[in-house]
Design a protein around this motif. Structure first.
Motif, PDB file in Angstrom:
ATOM      1  N   ASP A 169     -23.524  -2.220  28.625  1.00 50.31           N
ATOM      2  CA  ASP A 169     -23.338  -3.009  30.000  1.00 50.31           C
ATOM      3  C   ASP A 169     -22.988  -2.344  31.185  1.00 50.31           C
ATOM      4  OD1 ASP A 169     -23.346  -5.441  28.584  1.00 50.31           O
ATOM      5  OD2 ASP A 169     -21.402  -5.547  28.136  1.00 50.31           O
ATOM      6  N   SER A 170     -23.135  -0.912  30.754  1.00 52.13           N
ATOM      7  CA  SER A 170     -22.714   0.189  31.818  1.00 52.13           C
ATOM      8  C   SER A 170     -23.978   0.631  32.610  1.00 52.13           C
ATOM      9  CB  SER A 170     -22.261   1.495  31.496  1.00 52.13           C
ATOM     10  OG  SER A 170     -22.061   2.450  32.356  1.00 52.13           O
ATOM     11  N   THR A 171     -24.081   0.378  34.051  1.00 54.65           N
ATOM     12  CA  THR A 171     -25.389   0.826  34.568  1.00 54.65           C
ATOM     13  C   THR A 171     -25.656   2.500  34.837  1.00 54.65           C
ATOM     14  OG1 THR A 171     -24.364   0.368  36.641  1.00 54.65           O
ATOM     15  CG2 THR A 171     -25.652  -1.468  35.800  1.00 54.65           C
ATOM     16  N   ALA A 172     -24.320   3.078  34.522  1.00 56.38           N
ATOM     17  CA  ALA A 172     -24.369   4.564  34.735  1.00 56.38           C
ATOM     18  C   ALA A 172     -24.316   5.593  33.385  1.00 56.38           C
ATOM     19  CB  ALA A 172     -22.838   4.832  35.542  1.00 56.38           C
ATOM     20  N   VAL A 173     -23.621   4.683  32.707  1.00 54.32           N
ATOM     21  CA  VAL A 173     -23.401   5.721  31.269  1.00 54.32           C
ATOM     22  C   VAL A 173     -24.048   4.901  29.959  1.00 54.32           C
ATOM     23  CG1 VAL A 173     -21.717   6.857  29.884  1.00 54.32           C
ATOM     24  CG2 VAL A 173     -21.237   6.905  32.023  1.00 54.32           C
ATOM     25  N   ALA A 174     -24.946   5.609  29.290  1.00 54.26           N
ATOM     26  CA  ALA A 174     -25.586   4.964  28.349  1.00 54.26           C
ATOM     27  C   ALA A 174     -24.747   4.809  26.917  1.00 54.26           C
ATOM     28  CB  ALA A 174     -26.865   5.390  27.817  1.00 54.26           C
ATOM     29  N   ARG A 175     -24.220   6.116  26.710  1.00 57.25           N
ATOM     30  CA  ARG A 175     -23.283   6.514  25.545  1.00 57.25           C
ATOM     31  C   ARG A 175     -22.585   7.568  25.727  1.00 57.25           C
ATOM     32  NH1 ARG A 175     -28.155   7.983  21.528  1.00 57.25           N
ATOM     33  NH2 ARG A 175     -28.165  10.133  21.930  1.00 57.25           N
ATOM     34  N   ALA A 176     -21.379   7.773  24.807  1.00 58.85           N
ATOM     35  CA  ALA A 176     -20.701   8.946  24.688  1.00 58.85           C
ATOM     36  C   ALA A 176     -20.451   9.284  23.211  1.00 58.85           C
ATOM     37  CB  ALA A 176     -19.179   8.507  25.431  1.00 58.85           C
ATOM     38  N   ALA A 177     -20.196  10.668  23.016  1.00 59.85           N
ATOM     39  CA  ALA A 177     -19.854  11.260  21.575  1.00 59.85           C
ATOM     40  C   ALA A 177     -19.071  12.082  22.042  1.00 59.85           C
ATOM     41  CB  ALA A 177     -21.027  11.764  21.067  1.00 59.85           C
ATOM     42  N   TYR A 178     -17.726  12.021  21.111  1.00 60.59           N
ATOM     43  CA  TYR A 178     -16.744  13.065  21.165  1.00 60.59           C
ATOM     44  C   TYR A 178     -16.549  13.856  19.690  1.00 60.59           C
ATOM     45  CZ  TYR A 178     -12.024  14.838  22.306  1.00 60.59           C
ATOM     46  OH  TYR A 178     -11.061  15.597  22.474  1.00 60.59           O
TER      47      TYR A 178
ATOM     48  N   VAL B  39     -15.059  18.385  22.877  1.00 66.92           N
ATOM     49  CA  VAL B  39     -16.194  18.393  23.722  1.00 66.92           C
ATOM     50  C   VAL B  39     -16.621  16.893  23.793  1.00 66.92           C
ATOM     51  CG1 VAL B  39     -18.673  18.819  23.546  1.00 66.92           C
ATOM     52  CG2 VAL B  39     -17.104  20.659  23.038  1.00 66.92           C
ATOM     53  N   LEU B  40     -16.967  16.476  24.868  1.00 70.38           N
ATOM     54  CA  LEU B  40     -17.351  15.083  25.108  1.00 70.38           C
ATOM     55  C   LEU B  40     -19.125  15.210  25.717  1.00 70.38           C
ATOM     56  CD1 LEU B  40     -16.873  12.117  25.563  1.00 70.38           C
ATOM     57  CD2 LEU B  40     -15.914  12.452  27.919  1.00 70.38           C
ATOM     58  N   ASP B  41     -19.809  14.498  24.853  1.00 68.30           N
ATOM     59  CA  ASP B  41     -21.191  14.368  25.536  1.00 68.30           C
ATOM     60  C   ASP B  41     -21.290  13.111  26.045  1.00 68.30           C
ATOM     61  OD1 ASP B  41     -21.701  16.601  24.390  1.00 68.30           O
ATOM     62  OD2 ASP B  41     -23.142  16.100  22.793  1.00 68.30           O
TER      63      ASP B  41
ATOM     64  N   TYR C 167     -24.986  15.416  29.323  1.00 66.41           N
ATOM     65  CA  TYR C 167     -24.209  16.567  29.959  1.00 66.41           C
ATOM     66  C   TYR C 167     -22.819  16.768  28.697  1.00 66.41           C
ATOM     67  CZ  TYR C 167     -26.908  16.777  33.960  1.00 66.41           C
ATOM     68  OH  TYR C 167     -27.794  16.814  34.956  1.00 66.41           O
ATOM     69  N   ARG C 168     -22.667  17.887  28.583  1.00 68.56           N
ATOM     70  CA  ARG C 168     -21.341  18.303  27.751  1.00 68.56           C
ATOM     71  C   ARG C 168     -20.070  18.601  28.406  1.00 68.56           C
ATOM     72  NH1 ARG C 168     -23.886  20.739  22.723  1.00 68.56           N
ATOM     73  NH2 ARG C 168     -23.796  18.609  22.478  1.00 68.56           N
ATOM     74  N   TYR C 169     -19.064  17.957  28.274  1.00 66.56           N
ATOM     75  CA  TYR C 169     -18.004  18.366  29.074  1.00 66.56           C
ATOM     76  C   TYR C 169     -16.980  18.936  27.955  1.00 66.56           C
ATOM     77  CZ  TYR C 169     -19.882  15.563  32.493  1.00 66.56           C
ATOM     78  OH  TYR C 169     -20.814  14.708  33.593  1.00 66.56           O
TER      79      TYR C 169
ATOM     80  N   HIS D  11     -13.099  16.980  36.746  1.00 65.33           N
ATOM     81  CA  HIS D  11     -11.865  17.579  36.302  1.00 65.33           C
ATOM     82  C   HIS D  11     -12.310  18.492  35.092  1.00 65.33           C
ATOM     83  CE1 HIS D  11      -9.157  15.042  38.427  1.00 65.33           C
ATOM     84  NE2 HIS D  11      -9.681  14.371  37.967  1.00 65.33           N
ATOM     85  N   PHE D  12     -13.494  18.488  34.598  1.00 60.04           N
ATOM     86  CA  PHE D  12     -13.850  19.314  33.268  1.00 60.04           C
ATOM     87  C   PHE D  12     -15.025  20.022  33.442  1.00 60.04           C
ATOM     88  CE2 PHE D  12     -11.550  15.714  31.705  1.00 60.04           C
ATOM     89  CZ  PHE D  12     -10.217  16.322  31.022  1.00 60.04           C
ATOM     90  N   ASP D  13     -14.967  21.301  33.103  1.00 63.97           N
ATOM     91  CA  ASP D  13     -16.229  21.989  33.045  1.00 63.97           C
ATOM     92  C   ASP D  13     -17.503  21.469  32.120  1.00 63.97           C
ATOM     93  OD1 ASP D  13     -15.016  23.968  34.802  1.00 63.97           O
ATOM     94  OD2 ASP D  13     -14.404  25.392  33.080  1.00 63.97           O
ATOM     95  N   TYR D  14     -18.562  21.435  32.704  1.00 64.36           N
ATOM     96  CA  TYR D  14     -19.729  20.733  31.857  1.00 64.36           C
ATOM     97  C   TYR D  14     -21.161  21.752  32.050  1.00 64.36           C
ATOM     98  CZ  TYR D  14     -21.434  19.485  36.539  1.00 64.36           C
ATOM     99  OH  TYR D  14     -22.005  19.480  38.018  1.00 64.36           O
ATOM    100  N   ALA D  15     -21.889  21.188  31.179  1.00 59.10           N
ATOM    101  CA  ALA D  15     -23.254  21.730  31.319  1.00 59.10           C
ATOM    102  C   ALA D  15     -24.459  20.871  30.809  1.00 59.10           C
ATOM    103  CB  ALA D  15     -23.307  23.204  30.316  1.00 59.10           C
ATOM    104  N   PRO D  16     -25.705  20.856  31.047  1.00 59.13           N
ATOM    105  CA  PRO D  16     -26.463  20.193  30.462  1.00 59.13           C
ATOM    106  C   PRO D  16     -26.671  20.589  29.019  1.00 59.13           C
ATOM    107  CG  PRO D  16     -27.441  21.123  32.594  1.00 59.13           C
ATOM    108  CD  PRO D  16     -26.249  21.560  32.358  1.00 59.13           C
TER     109      PRO D  16
END
Length: 89
Positions: free
Chosen positions: A14-23, A29-31, A46-48, A80-85
């Motif tokens: 239902d989110s128009t911005a985020v498709a999924r997350a993995a932790y 690490v949060l993707d 992106y990996r946080y 709030h968190f460093d990230y990288a593609p």
């Protein structure tokens, strides 16, 4: 929230911005897969880094309550968190 109740990966249809997350709690690490458009089911990942388990649990709570996952991530994760593609596996 106990770790058993925390899925390692979740989709947000239902989110128009985020498709999924993995932790990954072992290394905190949060993707996040950010949608490129409304029809995008995969998104750009992106990996946080150094994201506490409690923050991921808050994200899941927002999702379960029907709140805006994108707004939560913009407000509580991105700035709030460093990230990288992330490279695709």
């Amino acid at each position: 929230m106990p770790i058993e109740d925390m899925p390692p990966e979740v989709e947000f249809p239902d989110s128009t911005a985020v498709a999924r997350a993995a932790y990954r709690p072992g290394d905190c690490v949060l993707d996040l897969w950010w949608r490129q458009d409304d029809g995008d089911r995969t998104g750009r990942r992106y990996r946080y880094f150094d994201v506490p388990k409690a923050k991921y649990c808050e994200l899941l709570a927002v999702h379960r309550a029907g709140g805006s996952v994108g707004e939560f991530c913009n407000r509580e994760i991105k700035s709030h968190f460093d990230y990288a593609p992330a490279e695709e596996d």
